[in-house]
Write an enzyme that holds these catalytic residues in place. Structure first.
Site, PDB file in Angstrom:
ATOM      1  N   CYS A   1       0.845  -1.197   0.000  1.00 46.27           N
ATOM      2  CA  CYS A   1       0.000   0.000   0.000  1.00 46.27           C
ATOM      3  C   CYS A   1       0.879   1.246   0.000  1.00 46.27           C
ATOM      4  O   CYS A   1       1.378   1.661   1.052  1.00 46.27           O
ATOM      5  CB  CYS A   1      -0.919   0.001   1.230  1.00 46.27           C
ATOM      6  SG  CYS A   1      -1.973   1.470   1.315  1.00 46.27           S
TER       7      CYS A   1
ATOM      8  N   CYS B   1      -0.353   4.109   2.367  1.00 51.03           N
ATOM      9  CA  CYS B   1      -0.152   3.880   3.803  1.00 51.03           C
ATOM     10  C   CYS B   1       1.312   3.988   4.189  1.00 51.03           C
ATOM     11  O   CYS B   1       1.665   4.675   5.148  1.00 51.03           O
ATOM     12  CB  CYS B   1      -0.661   2.490   4.195  1.00 51.03           C
ATOM     13  SG  CYS B   1      -2.402   2.204   3.854  1.00 51.03           S
ATOM     14  N   ASP B   2       2.163   3.288   3.448  1.00 49.85           N
ATOM     15  CA  ASP B   2       3.541   3.086   3.883  1.00 49.85           C
ATOM     16  C   ASP B   2       4.543   3.990   3.187  1.00 49.85           C
ATOM     17  O   ASP B   2       5.703   4.069   3.618  1.00 49.85           O
ATOM     18  CB  ASP B   2       3.938   1.623   3.662  1.00 49.85           C
ATOM     19  CG  ASP B   2       3.020   0.676   4.434  1.00 49.85           C
ATOM     20  OD1 ASP B   2       2.521   1.087   5.493  1.00 49.85           O
ATOM     21  OD2 ASP B   2       2.809  -0.456   3.971  1.00 49.85           O
TER      22      ASP B   2
END
Length: 521
Positions: A345, A348-349
């Site tokens: 992701c 997200c990361d």
């Protein structure tokens, strides 16, 4: 920190605070601390009759602040500024600490309050992570409800040394009593189930005791939600059992091609799906994984779905809409370094790799969108595509090639993700034209190479394609009478949200037609 519009909205929310509480800040001389103080002063000023602000905290993490209800021993702390996706989490934490009741089932609240033990949670999040708020809000609520649960919410960007020391390379990441507890999205019910070991057996007994359904849908993504709405509108008993309501939509950041919705994001879209389903009083059984399908023992009999927790559900007709999941690249190092540099992701990361070198495996739309997104955060992006040319839309490819910190290798086969000291340090690929091997030094690898249908549990039960997809006809009927299917798990081409939703509606109508033609008992 907040514009006037946001202040007005926040003030309206804080009117719901019923009980007095304190905000205790532990500050230093950093710019983040000054911003935090400004935010906390704004909050206190909007509800000064109930909220007291103190700035004499001595917590080791600075800047941070705790929320403490007067007369309670609860422990909830925010380290770093909870803005971006986490601003809603802050607002909810303020309301819950101030006595406003959460929108949670009473049985779950009782279960949280009954937890016994010492639970010291630390959750690392990033402000751009759309999966983090579910985890943050779950652990924040648990800390408010049960004084034996202590929660610290840490914004990774503000505590980079701590993030590096604990090798946090994916968010959300949760530690319990100093040990890694979970990485990735986690709902409140899932957290409680992991702590309350008797919950699964109790759930199984309750589910097995339910009366048979007219239509039971397995899977809660767009296909399952649409099927539930269309079935319930026929006035028949409808249930939906899902491992994670919303499915893969929850992991999709931008949705801009669902007709009539100009733009939204995955979590909002998933929440809207659930709200629509609940409006029709469909029985939703979330966080339940289907384990086996048992066909009807006789014509027009009941189909049974056995669940992983030991429970089972029965229905006159079943609609399978279990969706798909990200495909693994399946090379040495992928599983070993998952969440230690291997990620799926970028939204997200990505912020965790600020200023670092990363690779994106995959040259389709998902891969190129990820590379474009990451290029604004990281130092260098290397795109690895197996085919001779990128498969993404031309507009995305043009945008990618305009970026100065992106390198593209086509006709390249990833052979290994390398690492040292427990984290990724490189990627090996083979040039398929010259058959030469290359090593790219880097700190992160984002895998974006398509989907795998969630149908392993159906093998040997009904007809699947060579790709594992459920074979369906024009009505969504499978090879088993009374069993229908819809969405990304089926042979229907073009895996898109809008197509899955249409498939779900079609399968529900097919199932209803099947029910109409069943003989009267």
């Amino acid at each position: 920190m907040l514009d006037e519009s946001l202040k007005t909205q926040l003030g309206a929310y804080l009117e719901r605070v019923q009980q007095p509480f304190e905000i205790v800040a532990s500050l230093d001389d950093s710019e983040n601390a000054r911003d935090m103080l400004s935010l906390l002063q704004t909050i206190q000023g909007l509800r000064s009759d109930k909220i007291t602000l103190k700035v004499d905290g001595h917590d080791a993490r600075k800047p941070s602040f705790s929320l403490q209800r007067i007369g309670s021993t609860s422990s909830l702390r925010f380290a770093g500024l909870p803005l971006g996706h986490e601003f809603t989490s802050l607002v909810l934490a303020l309301l819950w600490t101030g006595g406003h009741p959460p929108k949670v089932e009473p049985d779950l609240i009782d279960q949280i309050e009954a937890l016994d033990g010492d639970f010291n949670f630390e959750v690392y999040m990033s402000l751009s992570c759309h999966n983090c708020p579910d985890v943050v809000q779950a652990l924040a609520l648990m800390a408010v409800l049960n004084p034996k649960v202590k929660t610290v919410i840490i914004e990774g960007g503000a505590f980079q040394d701590e993030v590096n020391a604990r090798q946090v390379m994916a968010v959300p990441m949760v530690f319990l009593n100093g040990q890694m507890f979970h990485s990735g999205r986690l709902l409140l019910e899932e957290v409680v189930a992991k702590l309350d070991t008797g919950a699964a057996a109790r759930d199984a007994a309750k589910l097995s005791a339910r009366a048979p359904y007219d239509v039971l849908i397995v899977g809660g993504g767009p296909a399952g939600a649409a099927a539930a709405v269309y079935a319930a509108r026929k006035g028949i008993r409808t249930g939906i059992v899902a491992e994670r309501f919303g499915g893969q939509v929850n992991d999709t950041m931008a949705i801009e091609n669902y007709v009539s919705v100009l733009a939204t994001d995955g979590p909002k879209f998933a929440a809207a799906l659930e709200a629509h389903v609940r409006a029709y009083e469909v029985e939703i059984m979330n966080l339940q994984r289907a384990d086996k399908l048992i066909p009807a023992a006789q014509p027009h009999g009941l189909v049974e779905i056995q669940l992983a927790n030991g429970g089972s559900l029965k229905s006159k007709a079943v609609i399978l809409s279990t969706g798909a999941r990200w495909r693994n690249v399946n090379v040495p190092g992928e599983q070993e370094y998952k969440n230690k540099g291997v990620a799926y992701c970028p939204h997200c990361d990505g912020p965790l790799f600020k200023g670092k070198d990363v690779a994106v495996i995959g040259g389709g739309n998902s891969g190129i969108e990820a590379a474009i997104d990451l290029a604004g955060v990281v130092k260098q992006v290397t795109v690895i595509e197996f085919m001779p040319e990128l498969k993404a839309d031309a507009v995305l490819v043009k945008k990618l090639h305009s970026l100065p910190n992106v390198t593209v290798h086509t006709h390249a086969q990833t052979t290994e993700i390398t690492g040292a000291d427990g984290k990724v340090n490189g990627l090996r690929y083979k040039d398929r034209a010259s058959n030469t091997e290359h090593l790219v030094p880097l700190q992160g690898v984002f895998v974006q190479i398509g989907l795998v249908p969630n149908t392993e549990w159906l093998k040997g039960t009904l007809e699947l394609s060579k790709h594992g997809e459920i074979v369906v006809d024009a009505r969504g009927q499978t090879s088993l009478p009374g069993v229908f299917a819809a969405g990304d798990a089926t042979t229907v081409p073009f895996k898109q949200i809008i197509i899955a939703a249409g498939d779900g509606a079609k399968a529900a109508l097919g199932a209803f037609d099947h029910l109409m033609r069943m003989p009267v008992a």
